[in-house]
Design a protein around this motif. Structure first.
Motif, PDB file in Angstrom:
ATOM      1  N   ARG A   1       0.832  -1.196   0.000  1.00 13.16           N
ATOM      2  CA  ARG A   1       0.000   0.000   0.000  1.00 13.16           C
ATOM      3  C   ARG A   1       0.871   1.252   0.000  1.00 13.16           C
ATOM      4  N   PHE A   2       0.532   2.207  -0.824  1.00 12.68           N
ATOM      5  CA  PHE A   2       1.185   3.517  -0.927  1.00 12.68           C
ATOM      6  C   PHE A   2       2.582   3.474  -1.537  1.00 12.68           C
ATOM      7  N   TYR A   3       3.037   2.288  -1.971  1.00 12.76           N
ATOM      8  CA  TYR A   3       4.406   2.265  -2.511  1.00 12.76           C
ATOM      9  C   TYR A   3       4.410   2.792  -3.939  1.00 12.76           C
ATOM     10  N   LYS A   4       5.259   3.783  -4.149  1.00 17.27           N
ATOM     11  CA  LYS A   4       5.417   4.330  -5.493  1.00 17.27           C
ATOM     12  C   LYS A   4       6.865   4.116  -5.891  1.00 17.27           C
ATOM     13  N   GLY A   5       7.051   3.754  -7.140  1.00 19.81           N
ATOM     14  CA  GLY A   5       8.412   3.474  -7.605  1.00 19.81           C
ATOM     15  C   GLY A   5       9.277   4.731  -7.591  1.00 19.81           C
ATOM     16  N   ASP A   6      10.509   4.530  -7.971  1.00 19.18           N
ATOM     17  CA  ASP A   6      11.513   5.579  -8.032  1.00 19.18           C
ATOM     18  C   ASP A   6      10.910   6.919  -8.517  1.00 19.18           C
ATOM     19  N   LYS A   7      10.897   7.905  -7.627  1.00 17.14           N
ATOM     20  CA  LYS A   7      10.247   9.191  -7.934  1.00 17.14           C
ATOM     21  C   LYS A   7      10.878   9.886  -9.145  1.00 17.14           C
ATOM     22  N   GLN A   8      12.201   9.706  -9.307  1.00 19.73           N
ATOM     23  CA  GLN A   8      12.916  10.346 -10.413  1.00 19.73           C
ATOM     24  C   GLN A   8      12.328   9.907 -11.759  1.00 19.73           C
ATOM     25  N   ARG A   9      12.120   8.588 -11.864  1.00 20.77           N
ATOM     26  CA  ARG A   9      11.690   8.066 -13.163  1.00 20.77           C
ATOM     27  C   ARG A   9      10.191   8.261 -13.388  1.00 20.77           C
TER      28      ARG A   9
ATOM     29  N   ARG B   1       8.234  10.660 -12.108  1.00 22.78           N
ATOM     30  CA  ARG B   1       7.735  11.945 -11.615  1.00 22.78           C
ATOM     31  C   ARG B   1       6.638  12.539 -12.501  1.00 22.78           C
ATOM     32  N   THR B   2       6.614  12.123 -13.784  1.00 21.37           N
ATOM     33  CA  THR B   2       5.571  12.675 -14.652  1.00 21.37           C
ATOM     34  C   THR B   2       4.222  12.010 -14.366  1.00 21.37           C
ATOM     35  N   ALA B   3       4.284  10.863 -13.734  1.00 21.49           N
ATOM     36  CA  ALA B   3       3.031  10.140 -13.509  1.00 21.49           C
ATOM     37  C   ALA B   3       2.497  10.416 -12.108  1.00 21.49           C
ATOM     38  N   ASP B   4       1.214  10.761 -12.019  1.00 29.23           N
ATOM     39  CA  ASP B   4       0.649  10.944 -10.683  1.00 29.23           C
ATOM     40  C   ASP B   4       0.132   9.586 -10.189  1.00 29.23           C
ATOM     41  N   GLY B   5      -0.275   9.544  -8.976  1.00 31.05           N
ATOM     42  CA  GLY B   5      -0.793   8.274  -8.421  1.00 31.05           C
ATOM     43  C   GLY B   5      -0.514   8.228  -6.945  1.00 31.05           C
ATOM     44  N   SER B   6      -1.261   7.370  -6.245  1.00 30.36           N
ATOM     45  CA  SER B   6      -1.107   7.330  -4.793  1.00 30.36           C
ATOM     46  C   SER B   6      -0.441   6.044  -4.323  1.00 30.36           C
ATOM     47  N   GLY B   7      -0.110   5.163  -5.257  1.00 30.80           N
ATOM     48  CA  GLY B   7       0.528   3.904  -4.861  1.00 30.80           C
ATOM     49  C   GLY B   7      -0.449   2.903  -4.262  1.00 30.80           C
ATOM     50  N   LEU B   8      -1.754   3.096  -4.549  1.00 31.67           N
ATOM     51  CA  LEU B   8      -2.740   2.162  -3.999  1.00 31.67           C
ATOM     52  C   LEU B   8      -3.269   1.190  -5.047  1.00 31.67           C
ATOM     53  N   GLY B   9      -3.087   1.560  -6.322  1.00 32.40           N
ATOM     54  CA  GLY B   9      -3.683   0.778  -7.425  1.00 32.40           C
ATOM     55  C   GLY B   9      -3.317  -0.693  -7.385  1.00 32.40           C
ATOM     56  N   LEU B  10      -2.019  -0.994  -7.256  1.00 35.95           N
ATOM     57  CA  LEU B  10      -1.600  -2.399  -7.311  1.00 35.95           C
ATOM     58  C   LEU B  10      -1.971  -3.171  -6.050  1.00 35.95           C
ATOM     59  N   SER B  11      -2.062  -2.459  -4.899  1.00 36.17           N
ATOM     60  CA  SER B  11      -2.477  -3.213  -3.704  1.00 36.17           C
ATOM     61  C   SER B  11      -3.943  -3.597  -3.821  1.00 36.17           C
ATOM     62  N   ILE B  12      -4.742  -2.741  -4.470  1.00 32.17           N
ATOM     63  CA  ILE B  12      -6.151  -3.091  -4.700  1.00 32.17           C
ATOM     64  C   ILE B  12      -6.213  -4.306  -5.640  1.00 32.17           C
ATOM     65  N   VAL B  13      -5.388  -4.256  -6.695  1.00 29.27           N
ATOM     66  CA  VAL B  13      -5.347  -5.365  -7.656  1.00 29.27           C
ATOM     67  C   VAL B  13      -5.011  -6.676  -6.949  1.00 29.27           C
ATOM     68  N   LYS B  14      -3.954  -6.635  -6.160  1.00 29.98           N
ATOM     69  CA  LYS B  14      -3.497  -7.851  -5.479  1.00 29.98           C
ATOM     70  C   LYS B  14      -4.590  -8.417  -4.564  1.00 29.98           C
ATOM     71  N   LYS B  15      -5.224  -7.503  -3.832  1.00 30.57           N
ATOM     72  CA  LYS B  15      -6.262  -7.941  -2.884  1.00 30.57           C
ATOM     73  C   LYS B  15      -7.405  -8.637  -3.625  1.00 30.57           C
TER      74      LYS B  15
END
Ligand code: ADP
Length: 353
Positions: free
Chosen positions: A301-309, A311-325
């Motif tokens: 939950r809330f994990y977002k990849g390397d901010k440098q790479r 940075r153009t993409a917004d998101g809260s890092g919740l999408g994949l945890s929802i998918v997994k669940k």
């Protein structure tokens, strides 16, 4: 295997206890016999044989009771201390303090040791849950704080009177974007908490999975057309029994990510096939890729990849945890494979009903 081991353990314990009782009583009766004989020989007592035996027996019982009483007095304070320690530990845990370890020196073994161990394990588990809860709250606050700060900043700038209509429009559009972001965070949080509380039977039905995937791709058309991405579908006609709305969320999140993290003119491929008793869906992109370290954590939950790479993409890092669940609720599995700067593949495996 385990229960057999327990049976053996119980048998050994019963034999040990029986041997101890025999040893104690043997000792007590021998001592009684020796004492009465010593007494009779020194005092020339003459009694009928049955009376002698009776006195022997009575004295033996008395000595045995005495031995048990002495052992009890010696052992009790130690037991009382450990019970007190356990009660104190449970009281602290009930108040929310999980930094508890009973019998730190591991003095107790057997059943008492097992009982103490289960209290320690419970304290450890509860401590982990508490840490996760605190981390969750701090992540939520952080995620909410950044759009709020920017909304406040732009709202205050908009109060200036020297702004041109273009500038006003620009700042208002940022405020609009940030409110959309806030609302998507709260929407995702709600979804995640609802999913995590999901204990009841999923409302499943039979439907065509290939049609669902096609519809998701069509719904994202503006995004992939906007980036001039090539979208390739290889969908085998497949029926699935699942919660249609939840699975749709899985494909939406994965396809959105594939589009979001793939630069213009790249390509996204979506495949579906069934083999033996499972269904496989994969979503492959030619995007920025994910580092091996990030691959291990992106489903948190809330994990977002390397901010440098990203940075153009917004998101809260919740999408994949929802998918997994959701995939887990369907007894399926999700895996990622990726190479940096080359692209990623997310493979979802679901069982046939
Ligand atoms: P977000 O809302 O930030 O996209 P997700 O949970 O969907 O949150 O994804 C978590 C992280 O996983 C993203 O921040 C990104 O670093 C990485 N990620 C997910 N999908 C892809 C992808 N297709 N390509 C590259 N990175 C991805």
């Amino acid at each position: 295997m385990n229960s057999q081991y327990n049976k053996w353990q119980i048998a050994v314990r019963i034999s040990g206890a029986t041997a101890m009782v025999f040893a104690f009583s043997g000792g007590a009766f021998s001592l009684a016999y020796w004492l009465t004989h010593w007494f009779y020989s020194h005092h020339e007592v003459r009694m009928p044989e049955y009376l002698l035996q009776l006195v022997n027996w009575g004295l033996g019982v008395f000595i045995m009771i005495l031995i048990f009483a002495v052992v009890n007095v010696l052992v009790r304070p130690k037991q009382r201390a450990v019970w007190k320690e356990m009660m104190d530990a449970l009281k602290r845990m009930a108040k929310g303090d999980f930094n508890v370890i009973v019998d730190q020196d591991k003095k107790y073994h057997g059943q008492m040791g097992d009982f103490i161990q289960s209290i320690n394990d419970m304290a450890h588990e509860l401590k982990q849950v508490e840490l996760l809860r605190q981390e969750f709250i701090s992540n939520v606050s952080h995620e909410i704080q950044s759009p709020l700060t920017s909304i406040r900043g732009f709202a205050s700038t908009l109060q200036r009177e020297d702004l041109s209509p273009e500038e006003q429009k620009h700042y208002l559009s940022i405020i609009e974007q940030e409110t959309t972001r806030l609302s998507s965070i709260s929407d995702n949080l709600l979804k995640l908490t609802t999913l995590e509380a999901e204990q009841q039977q999923l409302d499943k039905k039979r439907y065509r999975l290939d049609t669902q995937l096609e519809n998701v791709v069509l719904a994202c058309e503006p995004q992939w057309l906007g980036k001039e991405l090539e979208l390739e579908l290889a969908l085998q006609e497949t029926e699935i029994v699942a919660n249609e709305e939840m699975l749709s969320q899985v494909w939406v999140n994965l396809v959105h990510n594939a589009i979001k993290f793939t630069p213009a003119l790249g390509s996204v491929k979506i495949g579906l096939h069934s083999r033996e008793n499972q269904i496989e869906v994969y979503i492959t992109d030619t995007g920025i890729g994910i580092t091996p370290e990030d691959q291990l954590r992106i489903f948190e939950r809330f994990y977002k990849g390397d901010k440098q790479r990203t940075r153009t993409a917004d998101g809260s890092g919740l999408g994949l945890s929802i998918v997994k669940k959701i995939v887990e609720l369907h007894h399926g599995d999700i895996r990622v494979s990726s190479r940096l700067h080359e692209g990623s593949t997310f493979k979802v495996t679901l069982p046939f009903e």
